[in-house]
Design an enzyme around this catalytic site. Structure first.
Site, PDB file in Angstrom:
ATOM      1  N   ASP A 200       0.872  -1.168   0.000  1.00 13.14           N
ATOM      2  CA  ASP A 200       0.000   0.000   0.000  1.00 13.14           C
ATOM      3  C   ASP A 200       0.917   1.228   0.000  1.00 13.14           C
ATOM      4  O   ASP A 200       1.542   1.551   1.012  1.00 13.14           O
ATOM      5  CB  ASP A 200      -0.891  -0.040   1.251  1.00 13.14           C
ATOM      6  CG  ASP A 200      -1.745   1.214   1.390  1.00 13.14           C
ATOM      7  OD1 ASP A 200      -1.480   2.215   0.688  1.00 13.14           O
ATOM      8  OD2 ASP A 200      -2.662   1.203   2.233  1.00 13.14           O
ATOM      9  N   GLN A 203       0.816   6.411   1.174  1.00 12.10           N
ATOM     10  CA  GLN A 203       1.572   7.448   1.889  1.00 12.10           C
ATOM     11  C   GLN A 203       3.058   7.423   1.555  1.00 12.10           C
ATOM     12  O   GLN A 203       3.824   8.195   2.124  1.00 12.10           O
ATOM     13  CB  GLN A 203       1.392   7.293   3.416  1.00 12.10           C
ATOM     14  CG  GLN A 203      -0.025   7.423   3.906  1.00 12.10           C
ATOM     15  CD  GLN A 203      -0.612   8.832   3.728  1.00 12.10           C
ATOM     16  OE1 GLN A 203       0.093   9.801   3.453  1.00 12.10           O
ATOM     17  NE2 GLN A 203      -1.922   8.937   3.868  1.00 12.10           N
ATOM     18  N   CYS A 367      -9.070   6.222   9.696  1.00 16.00           N
ATOM     19  CA  CYS A 367      -9.373   4.978   8.964  1.00 16.00           C
ATOM     20  C   CYS A 367      -8.375   3.877   9.304  1.00 16.00           C
ATOM     21  O   CYS A 367      -8.017   3.054   8.441  1.00 16.00           O
ATOM     22  CB  CYS A 367      -9.414   5.196   7.460  1.00 16.00           C
ATOM     23  SG  CYS A 367     -10.738   6.279   6.955  1.00 16.00           S
TER      24      CYS A 367
END
Ligand code: PLP
Length: 410
Positions: A200, A203, A367
Site C-alpha cells: 500500500d 503514503q 481509517c
C-alpha cells in the site's frame, strides 16, 4: 534542497486566508494534498482543448486524448519504475486498487487454510478487503505487531511469515502514526516462502522514491490525490507475469476484444482491467503531477520531509508534558506525519480550536481504527506535512496548540 517559498507560489490555495484573514496552514496532506497550477492547467487544457473518449475514435481529438492519456500512464509507470506502462492499471484510488487485487487475484489464489499477513498499521483499505477474502475463502488474516517504539517488529515477522503465508499485504508508510515499514526486507521474507507481495503506497509514493522492481513486489497501490494529482485517479501496479494470469474484476465495454451473444474475449493489457470509459482528464492531471514531482526530485522531497519532521518533533518537546506524540523517534523510520493526543482534551476539540487559527489538521481514527485503538485511545490529532510546508508553519502549529491547551485549562 527544495526552494519551498518558490514551490508555494505554484499552489494557489496556499495563499488563501480563512476566517478573519488568517493564512491557511495546510497540515492535512496525508488526507489529500493541494494541487499545483500545472496540474489544474492540465485539466483545463484537456476540457478546453481536446476532450474526447479514448481508444475508440478515428478523429483528431480522440487521437490526441488517447495519446496524452497513454503518455500519462507511461509517466506514472516510470515514476514507480514499473517494467512497462502496461503494468499500470488506472483505478479511482488506493482503495479501489486493493479491491481489484482482492477480488481478482485474491479470489483465485487464496485457498482454505492460507494466511494473509498484514501489519498492525494498516489503513482499513488494506485490511477490510483481506478480511472479506479470508472469510469467503476459509483463510486467515495475521497481523505483524509493532515494537514499543512503534516500528515494525521484524523478529515477530520472522515467525509469522511462514509456509502458510499466501500474501503479504503491507503499507509502506503508516497514515496514522507515520511509521515507515521496511517493505523490501518484508517482501524478501515473503518471497522466500513463496508468498505474493502487495504494498500500500498511498503514503509513500507521494513522499519518497518508490521502485517496484527494487522492492520486488507483485502489486503496488496508490492514490493520485495524495501526490498533487486530482481526486478520482489512482494506480495499481501489477508485475507483468502476475497480471497476465489475473482475471478481470469489472467486465463490460473497453475491456473486451470480441463479444458474441454467448461469450466474450478479453482485450490486451492493461485495458483488460479498465472496463468502461476511464477517468481521462484526471489521469492526464496525474501525469502532470508526476512531472512536477520529478522536476523537484523525490530524494529532495524526502530530505525536506525528514528535516521538517525532525524540526516538528523537536518543537513538540515543548509540549511533552501535556501531549503524547506517537510514532518512532527516529525520523529515518517515519514519514512527515506527527500524531498526538492529550489525555484530557478530545482531538476534535483541539482540531476545532486550531482550525480557528487557520491550521488544518486531521482528527479521528484516520481509517486505521485497530491501530489507533492499540495506542489506548479512540482518536488522535494528526499533522501531516508535504513539500510545501515550512518550519514557520510548524511553529504556528505548536504556538496554537499551547494556546489551545491554555484555553482548555489543562
Ligand atoms: N492506505 C493508506 C495508508 C492511506 O493513508 C489511505 C488514505 O488515507 C488509503 C490507503 C486509502 O486511500 P484512498 O482513500 O485514496 O483510496
Amino acid at each position: 534542497m527544495l526552494d519551498v517559498m518558490k514551490i508555494r507560489e505554484d499552489f494557489p490555495v496556499l495563499s488563501k486566508k480563512v476566517y478573519d484573514g488568517k493564512p491557511l496552514v495546510w497540515l492535512d496532506s496525508a488526507a489529500t494534498s493541494q494541487k499545483p497550477r500545472r496540474v489544474i492547467q492540465a485539466l483545463v487544457d484537456y476540457y478546453e482543448g481536446y476532450n474526447a473518449n479514448v481508444h475508440r475514435g478515428v478523429h483528431a481529438l480522440s487521437m490526441e486524448s488517447t495519446e496524452r492519456y497513454e503518455d500519462a500512464r507511461a509517466k506514472v509507470a516510470g515514476f514507480i519504475n514499473a517494467e512497462s506502462p502496461e503494468s499500470l492499471i488506472w483505478t479511482r484510488n488506493t482503495t479501489e486498487a486493493i479491491n481489484v487485487v482482492a477480488n481478482s487475484w485474491g479470489e483465485d489464489n487464496i485457498k482454505p487454510g492460507d494466511e494473509i499477513v498484514v501489519t498492525a498499521l494498516e489503513h482499513h483499505s488494506n485490511l477490510v478487503p483481506w478480511q472479506q477474502v479470508a472469510r469467503k475463502r476459509g483463510a486467515k488474516v495475521r497481523i505483524l505487531p509493532l515494537t514499543d517504539d512503534h516500528t515494525l517488529d521484524m523478529d515477530a515477522a520472522e515467525s509469522i511469515i511462514g509456509p502458510r503465508t499466501r500474501l503479504l499485504a503491507a503499507t509502506q508508510v503508516s497514515n496514522s502514526i507515520g511509521t515507515i515499514v521496511p517493505v523490501k526486507e518484508l517482501a524478501k521474507k515473503a518471497r522466500a516462502v513463496g508468498a505474493a507481495v502487495l504494498i500500500d503506497g498511498a503514503q509513500s509514493v507521494p513522499h519518497m522514491p518508490v521502485d517496484v522492481q527494487d522492492i520486488d513486489c507483485d502489486f503496488l497501490a496508490f492514490s493520485g490525490h495524495k501526490m498533487l494529482g486530482p481526486t478520482g485517479i489512482g494506480g495499481l501496479y501489477v508485475k507483468r507475469d502476475v497480471l497476465e494470469r489475473m482475471n478481470p474484476f469489472l467486465t463490460g465495454g473497453e475491456m473486451v476484444l470480441a463479444v458474441s451473444y454467448e461469450d466474450a474475449t478479453w482485450n490486451e493489457l492493461p485495458m483488460r482491467f479498465e472496463a468502461g470509459t476511464p477517468n481521462i482528464a484526471d489521469a492526464i492531471g496525474l501525469g502532470a503531477a508526476v512531472d512536477y514531482l520529478q522536476d523537484l526530485g523525490m530524494e529532495n522531497v524526502r530530505d525536506h520531509e525528514i528535516a521538517l519532521t525532525k524540526y516538528a518533533l523537536d518543537a513538540f518537546k515543548e509540549l511533552e508534558e501535556e501531549l503524547d506524540v506517537h510514532g518512532p523517534k527516529d525520523t529515518v523510520m517515519r514519514g512527515g506525519i506527527v500524531s498526538f493526543h492529550h489525555p484530557d482534551v478530545h482531538p476534535h476539540d483541539l482540531g476545532t480550536v486550531l482550525d480557528r487559527q487557520g491550521i488544518a489538521i486531521r482528527t479521528g481514527h484516520h481509517c486505521a481504527m485497530p491501530m489507533v485503538q492499540s495506542l489506548g485511545v479512540a482518536a488522535t490529532a494528526r499533522a501531516s506535512m508535504y513539500l510545501y510546508n515550512t518550519e514557520e508553519e510548524v511553529d504556528m502549529l505548536v504556538d496554537a496548540l499551547k494556546e489551545a491547551l491554555r484555553y482548555f485549562r489543562v
